[in-house]
Design a protein around this motif. Sequence first.
Motif, PDB file in Angstrom:
ATOM      1  N   TYR A 203      -7.949 -44.412 -51.247  1.00  0.00           N
ATOM      2  CA  TYR A 203      -7.371 -45.459 -51.110  1.00  0.00           C
ATOM      3  C   TYR A 203      -6.755 -45.626 -49.605  1.00  0.00           C
ATOM      4  O   TYR A 203      -6.440 -47.194 -49.199  1.00  0.00           O
ATOM      5  N   TYR A 204      -6.186 -45.077 -48.538  1.00  0.00           N
ATOM      6  CA  TYR A 204      -5.813 -45.799 -47.783  1.00  0.00           C
ATOM      7  C   TYR A 204      -6.735 -46.860 -46.879  1.00  0.00           C
ATOM      8  O   TYR A 204      -6.196 -47.256 -46.024  1.00  0.00           O
ATOM      9  N   ARG A 205      -7.739 -45.816 -46.639  1.00  0.00           N
ATOM     10  CA  ARG A 205      -9.072 -47.407 -45.434  1.00  0.00           C
ATOM     11  C   ARG A 205      -9.492 -47.821 -46.826  1.00  0.00           C
ATOM     12  O   ARG A 205      -9.025 -48.938 -45.422  1.00  0.00           O
ATOM     13  N   ALA A 206      -9.249 -47.711 -48.224  1.00  0.00           N
ATOM     14  CA  ALA A 206      -9.412 -49.837 -48.408  1.00  0.00           C
ATOM     15  C   ALA A 206      -8.519 -50.527 -48.887  1.00  0.00           C
ATOM     16  O   ALA A 206      -8.807 -51.636 -47.967  1.00  0.00           O
ATOM     17  N   ALA A 207      -7.607 -50.133 -48.913  1.00  0.00           N
ATOM     18  CA  ALA A 207      -6.157 -50.968 -48.574  1.00  0.00           C
ATOM     19  C   ALA A 207      -6.319 -51.437 -47.303  1.00  0.00           C
ATOM     20  O   ALA A 207      -5.161 -52.888 -46.860  1.00  0.00           O
ATOM     21  N   GLY A 208      -6.903 -51.012 -45.785  1.00  0.00           N
ATOM     22  CA  GLY A 208      -7.029 -51.993 -44.728  1.00  0.00           C
ATOM     23  C   GLY A 208      -7.738 -52.466 -44.788  1.00  0.00           C
ATOM     24  O   GLY A 208      -8.014 -52.724 -43.254  1.00  0.00           O
ATOM     25  N   LEU A 209      -9.013 -52.877 -45.115  1.00  0.00           N
ATOM     26  CA  LEU A 209      -9.493 -53.795 -45.160  1.00  0.00           C
ATOM     27  C   LEU A 209      -9.733 -55.082 -45.920  1.00  0.00           C
ATOM     28  O   LEU A 209      -8.771 -55.359 -46.504  1.00  0.00           O
TER      29      LEU A 209
END
Length: 551
Positions: A203-209
């Motif tokens: 979630y952390y990774r994808a939310a910043g894309l």
Amino acid sequence: MPEISTVSTNESLVFSGKSNSYGLSWQGPASSIAYGAEEIRSRLLELDRPAYLVRMDGLIGLTVDGVLQTQVATAAGGELLAIVPPLPTDALGDPGFRQDYGLKYAYVCGAMANGIASDAMVIALGKAGFLGSFGSAGLVPPRIEAAIRRIQEALPEGPYAFNLIHSPSEDAMERNAVDLFLKYGVRTVEASAFLGLTPSIVYYRAAGLSLDPAGNIQVNNRVIAKLSRKEVATRFLEPAPQKILQQLVEERRITEQQANLAQHVPMADDITVEADSGGHTDNRPLVALVPTMLALRDEIQAKYGYAKSVRVGAAGGISHPASVLSAIMMGAAYVVTGTINQACVEAGASEHTRGLLSKAAMTEVIMAPAADMFEMGVRVQVLKAGTLFPMRASKLYELYNRYDSIDSIPVEEREKIEKQIFRRDLDSVWQECVLFFSERDPQQIERANNNPKRKMALIFRWYLGLSSRWSNNGEQGREMDYQIWCGPSIGPFNDWTRNTYLADPANRRVVDVALHLMTGAAFLYRVDHLKVQGLQVPAGFDMYTPEAPLV
């Protein structure tokens, strides 16, 4: 034929390389040539200047002045024997790593839980151009939130990172930490102790894309994954699992576009190969881990063809200029320190703890049960000198394996641990556990009420959890119960700093230590560069000693 020339004016400096292999001569003032060992060392420490090994009047010396010419040596010049290129400390490591994180140095102070890697430490490092990772593991959300605010106020443009630790027994803590990081725009996390990928880290990774106007993928939430196993590294080197991404879309936590973009980037920007370190560790050797992970990275890069390859850093055992240089020469993009930072004044550790660390030898460490993964049998590496924690924690784990509940422990055994370890009755310890988890993760109490074995684990974890806090806070009367995470690297660090101002723990400042390590690494590289060209140096010549503060 190689020519051998011995210098009579210093300590048996010998050159056995090819005479005039460069076909160049050195021209400059003879007074600038150093012949004695100390003078040569001083010249080599002018890291941003090229150095020249020359022979003049039958003697060999080193200078950082003058110019090179194509004609043979004249009366005003000397024969060039070796060239040492400049190597300032901010040139060590991968330039892309420094650029992406806004750093001056490819050097990271890794997170140590319970705020040992403190906000003060992160701020001091960030202001000096190093990356510090706040030790948020084990802290309640209000404490993490306070640290975020303080660090962001001091470093509005960074650089800084926050630790996100995998919590298999307390997944709510992992979720809460990610929610805070996204709320406050924390753009870099150091993911540690992960056994695999969880919805929280994905979630952390994808939310910043996102996509920029040119259609390029923008990675706004960076992940530095600290690991030591190939199977875990593979998870972070590959894109996020489709199953977890779809789950996040269905929960409306990320968009369909973000889920699609996540299929084109790796889960991590960087992976830190963690060798024999303090705290969570598999005790792996760094010289085996780094080449293995580099090869794995290249294999996965060839498969996915990412626009930017994942970098590989090195941690575990980094505590001496030679270990810094060896990691970089093996191919590490950056180095990460841990144990030695806890011995610095900015650390969230007590004076007593820092004093014990300042005297520790390489062999004075041992593995002991971990508080956060107690039931799984996971162990952490701790200091064994000056504390009984390792023995007492191992006793509790032995009881946990032998019995199914607190009530099944023989009365004599129970009274013994209440008196010697807990210093209170276990019923009162349980009541404290109820109060603690009611704020932190109420589901833990619900699960324990229906599972006597689980209840016993929480009671035993009370001791394991508080023992590290006692160490950090300097709890008087509990010194023999201090849990001090420590790797064998503390020994070489203490040996290196012995008889210097850094032997005193009151003088150990994290930025100063980092600068000495990087300076020493660059110095050793320049000495080694002379060696491979044919210079033979006397014993002790290639030692870098921290003689005075660099800040």
